[in-house]
Structure formats: structure tokens, C-alpha cells
Scaffold this motif. Structure first.
Motif, PDB file in Angstrom:
ATOM      1  N   LEU A  30     -12.982  -2.465 -29.635  1.00 34.11           N
ATOM      2  CA  LEU A  30     -12.803  -1.520 -30.740  1.00 34.11           C
ATOM      3  C   LEU A  30     -11.473  -0.785 -30.621  1.00 34.11           C
ATOM      4  CD1 LEU A  30     -13.899  -0.040 -33.217  1.00 34.11           C
ATOM      5  CD2 LEU A  30     -15.138   1.503 -31.685  1.00 34.11           C
ATOM      6  N   ASP A  31     -11.128  -0.363 -29.428  1.00 31.81           N
ATOM      7  CA  ASP A  31      -9.847   0.322 -29.239  1.00 31.81           C
ATOM      8  C   ASP A  31      -8.673  -0.607 -29.536  1.00 31.81           C
ATOM      9  OD1 ASP A  31     -11.197   2.593 -28.496  1.00 31.81           O
ATOM     10  OD2 ASP A  31     -11.055   2.213 -26.339  1.00 31.81           O
ATOM     11  N   GLN A  32      -8.811  -1.867 -29.157  1.00 32.16           N
ATOM     12  CA  GLN A  32      -7.755  -2.840 -29.436  1.00 32.16           C
ATOM     13  C   GLN A  32      -7.595  -3.047 -30.940  1.00 32.16           C
ATOM     14  OE1 GLN A  32      -8.435  -6.656 -27.674  1.00 32.16           O
ATOM     15  NE2 GLN A  32      -6.398  -7.452 -28.189  1.00 32.16           N
ATOM     16  N   ALA A  33      -8.707  -3.139 -31.667  1.00 34.00           N
ATOM     17  CA  ALA A  33      -8.630  -3.317 -33.118  1.00 34.00           C
ATOM     18  C   ALA A  33      -7.997  -2.105 -33.793  1.00 34.00           C
ATOM     19  CB  ALA A  33     -10.029  -3.571 -33.664  1.00 34.00           C
ATOM     20  N   ARG A  34      -8.289  -0.931 -33.299  1.00 29.71           N
ATOM     21  CA  ARG A  34      -7.698   0.275 -33.867  1.00 29.71           C
ATOM     22  C   ARG A  34      -6.189   0.319 -33.596  1.00 29.71           C
ATOM     23  NH1 ARG A  34     -12.522   4.443 -31.970  1.00 29.71           N
ATOM     24  NH2 ARG A  34     -13.902   4.069 -33.790  1.00 29.71           N
ATOM     25  N   ALA A  35      -5.787  -0.112 -32.397  1.00 28.06           N
ATOM     26  CA  ALA A  35      -4.349  -0.144 -32.083  1.00 28.06           C
ATOM     27  C   ALA A  35      -3.617  -1.134 -32.983  1.00 28.06           C
ATOM     28  CB  ALA A  35      -4.157  -0.512 -30.620  1.00 28.06           C
ATOM     29  N   GLN A  36      -4.201  -2.279 -33.223  1.00 31.90           N
ATOM     30  CA  GLN A  36      -3.584  -3.261 -34.100  1.00 31.90           C
ATOM     31  C   GLN A  36      -3.477  -2.736 -35.528  1.00 31.90           C
ATOM     32  OE1 GLN A  36      -6.054  -6.691 -33.505  1.00 31.90           O
ATOM     33  NE2 GLN A  36      -4.932  -7.380 -31.665  1.00 31.90           N
ATOM     34  N   LEU A  37      -4.478  -1.969 -35.933  1.00 35.19           N
ATOM     35  CA  LEU A  37      -4.411  -1.372 -37.263  1.00 35.19           C
ATOM     36  C   LEU A  37      -3.245  -0.392 -37.343  1.00 35.19           C
ATOM     37  CD1 LEU A  37      -5.531  -0.805 -40.097  1.00 35.19           C
ATOM     38  CD2 LEU A  37      -7.075   0.894 -39.053  1.00 35.19           C
ATOM     39  N   GLY A  38      -3.069   0.414 -36.300  1.00 35.73           N
ATOM     40  CA  GLY A  38      -1.945   1.356 -36.304  1.00 35.73           C
ATOM     41  C   GLY A  38      -0.614   0.642 -36.356  1.00 35.73           C
ATOM     42  N   GLN A  39      -0.476  -0.453 -35.618  1.00 42.53           N
ATOM     43  CA  GLN A  39       0.755  -1.232 -35.629  1.00 42.53           C
ATOM     44  C   GLN A  39       1.025  -1.802 -37.022  1.00 42.53           C
ATOM     45  OE1 GLN A  39       0.718  -4.445 -32.827  1.00 42.53           O
ATOM     46  NE2 GLN A  39       2.803  -5.126 -33.321  1.00 42.53           N
ATOM     47  N   SER A  40       0.012  -2.335 -37.631  1.00 46.10           N
ATOM     48  CA  SER A  40       0.175  -2.910 -38.972  1.00 46.10           C
ATOM     49  C   SER A  40       0.523  -1.838 -39.996  1.00 46.10           C
ATOM     50  CB  SER A  40      -1.096  -3.649 -39.378  1.00 46.10           C
ATOM     51  OG  SER A  40      -1.382  -4.722 -38.491  1.00 46.10           O
ATOM     52  N   GLN A  41      -0.093  -0.680 -39.881  1.00 42.80           N
ATOM     53  CA  GLN A  41       0.211   0.402 -40.816  1.00 42.80           C
ATOM     54  C   GLN A  41       1.665   0.863 -40.676  1.00 42.80           C
ATOM     55  OE1 GLN A  41      -2.909   3.130 -39.723  1.00 42.80           O
ATOM     56  NE2 GLN A  41      -4.217   2.485 -41.458  1.00 42.80           N
ATOM     57  N   ALA A  42       2.181   0.901 -39.424  1.00 41.01           N
ATOM     58  CA  ALA A  42       3.583   1.272 -39.223  1.00 41.01           C
ATOM     59  C   ALA A  42       4.511   0.224 -39.820  1.00 41.01           C
ATOM     60  CB  ALA A  42       3.859   1.453 -37.731  1.00 41.01           C
ATOM     61  N   GLN A  43       4.192  -1.034 -39.640  1.00 39.47           N
ATOM     62  CA  GLN A  43       5.023  -2.110 -40.173  1.00 39.47           C
ATOM     63  C   GLN A  43       5.048  -2.089 -41.696  1.00 39.47           C
ATOM     64  OE1 GLN A  43       3.290  -5.563 -38.380  1.00 39.47           O
ATOM     65  NE2 GLN A  43       4.483  -5.386 -36.467  1.00 39.47           N
ATOM     66  N   ILE A  44       3.908  -1.842 -42.278  1.00 34.88           N
ATOM     67  CA  ILE A  44       3.873  -1.833 -43.748  1.00 34.88           C
ATOM     68  C   ILE A  44       4.597  -0.614 -44.309  1.00 34.88           C
ATOM     69  CG2 ILE A  44       1.689  -0.581 -44.082  1.00 34.88           C
ATOM     70  CD1 ILE A  44       1.023  -2.568 -46.294  1.00 34.88           C
ATOM     71  N   GLN A  45       4.619   0.455 -43.554  1.00 28.76           N
ATOM     72  CA  GLN A  45       5.364   1.625 -44.002  1.00 28.76           C
ATOM     73  C   GLN A  45       6.866   1.328 -44.061  1.00 28.76           C
ATOM     74  OE1 GLN A  45       4.739   5.099 -41.597  1.00 28.76           O
ATOM     75  NE2 GLN A  45       5.895   6.454 -42.961  1.00 28.76           N
ATOM     76  N   VAL A  46       7.402   0.692 -43.003  1.00 26.54           N
ATOM     77  CA  VAL A  46       8.826   0.325 -42.982  1.00 26.54           C
ATOM     78  C   VAL A  46       9.125  -0.687 -44.085  1.00 26.54           C
ATOM     79  CG1 VAL A  46      10.652  -0.766 -41.630  1.00 26.54           C
ATOM     80  CG2 VAL A  46       9.062   0.813 -40.524  1.00 26.54           C
ATOM     81  N   ALA A  47       8.213  -1.680 -44.235  1.00 26.15           N
ATOM     82  CA  ALA A  47       8.444  -2.708 -45.259  1.00 26.15           C
ATOM     83  C   ALA A  47       8.396  -2.102 -46.660  1.00 26.15           C
ATOM     84  CB  ALA A  47       7.407  -3.810 -45.113  1.00 26.15           C
ATOM     85  N   GLY A  48       7.593  -1.096 -46.872  1.00 26.03           N
ATOM     86  CA  GLY A  48       7.512  -0.472 -48.177  1.00 26.03           C
ATOM     87  C   GLY A  48       8.797   0.291 -48.510  1.00 26.03           C
ATOM     88  N   VAL A  49       9.383   0.955 -47.514  1.00 24.26           N
ATOM     89  CA  VAL A  49      10.647   1.674 -47.745  1.00 24.26           C
ATOM     90  C   VAL A  49      11.760   0.688 -48.095  1.00 24.26           C
ATOM     91  CG1 VAL A  49      12.414   3.101 -46.639  1.00 24.26           C
ATOM     92  CG2 VAL A  49       9.983   3.598 -46.276  1.00 24.26           C
ATOM     93  N   ASP A  50      11.828  -0.428 -47.354  1.00 18.79           N
ATOM     94  CA  ASP A  50      12.842  -1.437 -47.648  1.00 18.79           C
ATOM     95  C   ASP A  50      12.645  -2.025 -49.038  1.00 18.79           C
ATOM     96  OD1 ASP A  50      13.960  -1.040 -45.191  1.00 18.79           O
ATOM     97  OD2 ASP A  50      12.966  -2.770 -44.236  1.00 18.79           O
ATOM     98  N   LEU A  51      11.377  -2.197 -49.445  1.00 22.57           N
ATOM     99  CA  LEU A  51      11.126  -2.768 -50.773  1.00 22.57           C
ATOM    100  C   LEU A  51      11.654  -1.837 -51.862  1.00 22.57           C
ATOM    101  CD1 LEU A  51       9.842  -4.964 -52.524  1.00 22.57           C
ATOM    102  CD2 LEU A  51       7.668  -3.714 -52.365  1.00 22.57           C
ATOM    103  N   LYS A  52      11.472  -0.540 -51.713  1.00 24.34           N
ATOM    104  CA  LYS A  52      11.985   0.406 -52.704  1.00 24.34           C
ATOM    105  C   LYS A  52      13.526   0.341 -52.763  1.00 24.34           C
ATOM    106  CE  LYS A  52       8.188   3.756 -52.411  1.00 24.34           C
ATOM    107  NZ  LYS A  52       7.809   5.144 -52.075  1.00 24.34           N
ATOM    108  N   ARG A  53      14.157   0.242 -51.583  1.00 22.49           N
ATOM    109  CA  ARG A  53      15.628   0.187 -51.545  1.00 22.49           C
ATOM    110  C   ARG A  53      16.129  -1.088 -52.229  1.00 22.49           C
ATOM    111  NH1 ARG A  53      16.155   0.231 -46.468  1.00 22.49           N
ATOM    112  NH2 ARG A  53      16.206   2.492 -46.224  1.00 22.49           N
ATOM    113  N   TYR A  54      15.483  -2.210 -51.955  1.00 29.40           N
ATOM    114  CA  TYR A  54      15.918  -3.466 -52.551  1.00 29.40           C
ATOM    115  C   TYR A  54      15.754  -3.457 -54.070  1.00 29.40           C
ATOM    116  CZ  TYR A  54      16.180  -5.489 -47.853  1.00 29.40           C
ATOM    117  OH  TYR A  54      16.504  -5.762 -46.559  1.00 29.40           O
TER     118      TYR A  54
END
Length: 387
Positions: free
Chosen positions: A107-131
Motif C-alpha cells: 500500500l505504501d508503495q502504491a501511494r508513493a507511485q501515485l505521488g510520483q505520477s501526480q508530480a509528473q503530470i503537474q510538470v507535463a500540464g505546465v509544459d502543455l500550457k506553454r506549448y
């Protein structure tokens, strides 16, 4: 030839007189005896008129409405059993626990992976707005914008997958706490703490069986199906009584009501299965127990009732001996209903006195001597005609 002397004649006359007197006296003594022997002692009972419930009887088996075999749904070491054998538990009570360390780590591993994915999507969303802003001035190519949009969509799907993994781990973690699905009584424990248990194990930890309310299943002839259907449609539930026979005595274990009729008739036995439900707060009915069932099918009003020994069977059918003065008369009757407690008959009138005991020596016109009346059938059968 000598003639008899006077004394001899007197003696002979006296002997003849004594013999005649003895015969006369004996006849006087035998006459009352003969008269006494001509009357037959009997016991009688009066015909009673009362409302009589009619019953159908069967042998039934007590069944729990809910009986659950407690088994683990995940693999793990059984760490604790929190209930004792025979203990009463409520729905939702904690019964046992399994070692949950491995599942918590997942469960802790799944939660950590969720946090990693949420951080990645946040960066990707900012780049999408810039593009998007740059694409309006042809600062980036259309292909670059589409690739960034696809990356954002991919990361969103990854986040949903991480969330599903977390939900699955939480469900697996909940399985390490085994709770009672029903309110009932704990059975004999099969596995002790410290053992490794799996979902594929054929033997459960123990069972939890609901005792109150409880059911009894029994079978009745298919000819009773219309009666049973009418009882289910009636506004008042049909009374069902459960008895236990032991040492020649019958004990009432509980009273319930007719619950359902099976959806088919057995072609092998010609019977239909029926189920009744009972309140069982005192626990007198126990799963697996065999009991005698009485189902009240009707109540016959103003029925003419006599004890079963009153009714005799002859070559022409049933009859009774009616008391007319000091003699008896044979009266043909029709038996409408019978059990071990009473008979409902037709062909007599309320209050008529019928012979209860001593019929074997009687015939029509016999003179009888009446003993005290027997109690009425309602007292002999407790008013219900127990089988």
C-alpha cells in the motif's frame, strides 16, 4: 313284605322338605347374582361442541437462516483469534487478524507511485500550457504540441492506475481483519494462531451460525399444495409448532409461522418442501436438530368432539355406543378429523353421553352400569388435539 313304619315315613318327609327348602333358598340367592351379572360396567363421556384447530404433522430439520464458514481471503499468518468457541458475536465484530506487514508495504508503495505520477503530470500540464501559447505564434510545431498532449493523457491514465492499486491494497489490507458477516454463535475452531492460512484452504477457521431467528424445513404431500398456498395468502400467518419427543414425552420447543413453499414438487416422493421461521431467543431449536412439526391448516368451528376411544370400527364403518337410560344403542357416525387427542365426528348431538370404556363386552341393547363421567375431550387433549 313289611310296610314302612310311621317314624321312617316322617323322617323321609322331613328330608324331602329340607331339600325343597334348600333349592328354593339357593334360587333366591342366585337371582340377584344373575341380575347383577347382566349389567356391564362402562365409563361414558358427553359429546362436546367447540372450535377445533386442525393440524398437519411432519418431521422437520432445523436450519440456520445464515451459516457462514469463516475463511481468509488473503494469504498470511494467523496472528490472533479474538473470540472463543461457543461465543455469541454480532455482525461486524472482529473475529481474527492476519499478519498485514507485507500488504501495508504494498500500500505504501502504491501511494508513493501515485505521488510520483501526480508530480509528473503537474510538470507535463505546465509544459502543455506553454506549448499552446507558443503554437499560436508558430513558436513550436504542431507535432510537439500533440506529443505533449499525449504525454499528459498518458500520465493521467497512470494516476488512475496508481489510485486503483491503492484501492486494491486497501481492500487486501481490510481482509487481514476478519469480521463476522452475521450475528450468531461461533463454532469449534479448526486452526490455531501462528498457522499460515490461504484463501484456497478447504478448511475454514470456524463457522458462525445464526440461531435467532431460525428455520425448520419439512415436507408435506403434494395434495396439500392448495391448502399451503391459501395459508400463505391469508392475512394472518399460519401457526407452526415444533416439538421434541424424548422418553415418551413431547416438549414444545417453539412456535413460528409458515414462511415459504418450494418452487417445485419432488417427482420421486410426491412431496413439496416447506419452510417455517421461528423466533429462537432461548436457543431451544438448534441447527441440524430433528423435530416434529405441526402446521395449523384450519379451525373448524362448533365441531362435535369426543376422545378417540369412543369411536369404534365395524364391518359397516365407524359407530359409537350411545347411552339411552340404562341401555346402549349403536349409532353410526362419520369421522371428519382425528388425531391422538380427539376426534371430530358427525351423527350425534351435543351433550349426548357415549361409552368411552368397556365397549368390548357391549352389543346393542346391553344393560350397563355407568361409572363417573370421563373428562371432556378439551381437557384430555389440552384443547388442541396433540398428535
Amino acid at each position: 313284605m313289611r310296610r314302612p313304619t310311621r317314624p321312617l315315613l316322617l323322617a323321609t318327609t322331613a328330608l324331602l322338605a329340607l331339600a325343597a327348602l334348600g333349592i328354593w333358598y339357593g334360587q333366591r340367592q342366585e337371582a340377584p347374582v344373575a341380575r347383577a351379572q347382566s349389567t356391564i360396567p362402562v365409563r361414558v363421556v358427553s359429546v362436546a361442541q367447540q372450535d377445533v384447530p386442525r393440524y398437519a404433522s411432519a418431521i422437520g430439520s432445523v436450519l440456520s437462516l445464515h451459516s457462514v464458514e469463516i475463511k481468509p481471503q488473503v494469504e498470511g499468518v494467523l496472528t490472533r483469534v479474538l473470540v472463543k468457541e461457543g461465543q455469541w458475536v454480532k455482525q461486524g465484530d472482529l473475529l481474527a487478524t492476519l499478519d498485514d506487514r507485507s500488504i501495508r508495504a504494498s500500500l505504501d508503495q502504491a501511494r508513493a507511485q501515485l505521488g510520483q505520477s501526480q508530480a509528473q503530470i503537474q510538470v507535463a500540464g505546465v509544459d502543455l500550457k506553454r506549448y499552446r501559447l507558443l503554437s499560436s505564434d508558430d513558436g513550436v510545431s504542431k507535432q510537439t504540441l500533440d506529443q505533449q498532449q499525449a504525454l499528459v493523457n498518458q500520465l493521467q491514465a497512470t494516476v488512475k492506475g496508481n489510485q486503483a492499486a491503492i484501492a486494491n491494497a486497501e481492500v487486501q489490507l481490510s481482509y487481514t481483519q476478519i469480521r463476522s458477516p452475521v450475528t450468531g454463535r461461533v463454532g469449534i475452531r479448526n486452526i490455531d494462531p501462528g498457522n499460515l492460512v490461504r484463501a484456497s484452504d478447504t478448511q475454514g477457521l470456524f463457522s458462525v451460525t445464526q440461531i435467532d431467528p431460525i428455520a425448520v424445513e419439512f415436507s408435506l404431500p403434494q395434495q396439500m399444495l392448495p391448502t399451503l398456498q391459501g395459508l400463505l395468502k391469508a392475512s394472518a400467518p399460519a401457526l407452526v409448532q415444533a416439538y421434541m419427543d424424548a422418553d415418551g414425552e413431547r416438549t414444545l420447543l417453539g412456535e413460528g409461522h409458515l414462511a415459504l413453499i418450494d418452487n417445485q414438487i419432488s417427482a420421486n416422493t410426491g412431496t413439496v418442501r416447506v419452510k417455517a421461521e421461528f423466533d429462537n431467543k432461548d436457543g431451544r431449536l438448534w441447527p441440524g436438530q430433528l423435530v416434529t412439526i405441526r402446521l395449523r391448516t384450519a379451525v373448524q368451528e362448533n365441531a362435535l368432539v369426543v376422545p378417540p376411544p369412543v369411536v369404534q370400527r365395524g364391518a359397516d364403518g365407524h359407530f359409537v355406543y350411545r347411552l339411552d337410560g340404562d341401555k346402549v344403542t349403536s349409532v353410526p357416525v362419520k369421522v371428519l378429523y382425528q388425531d391422538s387427542g380427539l376426534n371430530i365426528i358427525a351423527g350425534v348431538k351435543p351433550g349426548e353421553r357415549l361409552v368411552l370404556d368397556g365397549q368390548s363386552r357391549l352389543k346393542p341393547g346391553s344393560r350397563v352400569e355407568v361409572a363417573p363421567d370421563a373428562p371432556p375431550p378439551s381437557e384430555m387433549a389440552d384443547g388442541r388435539g396433540q398428535p
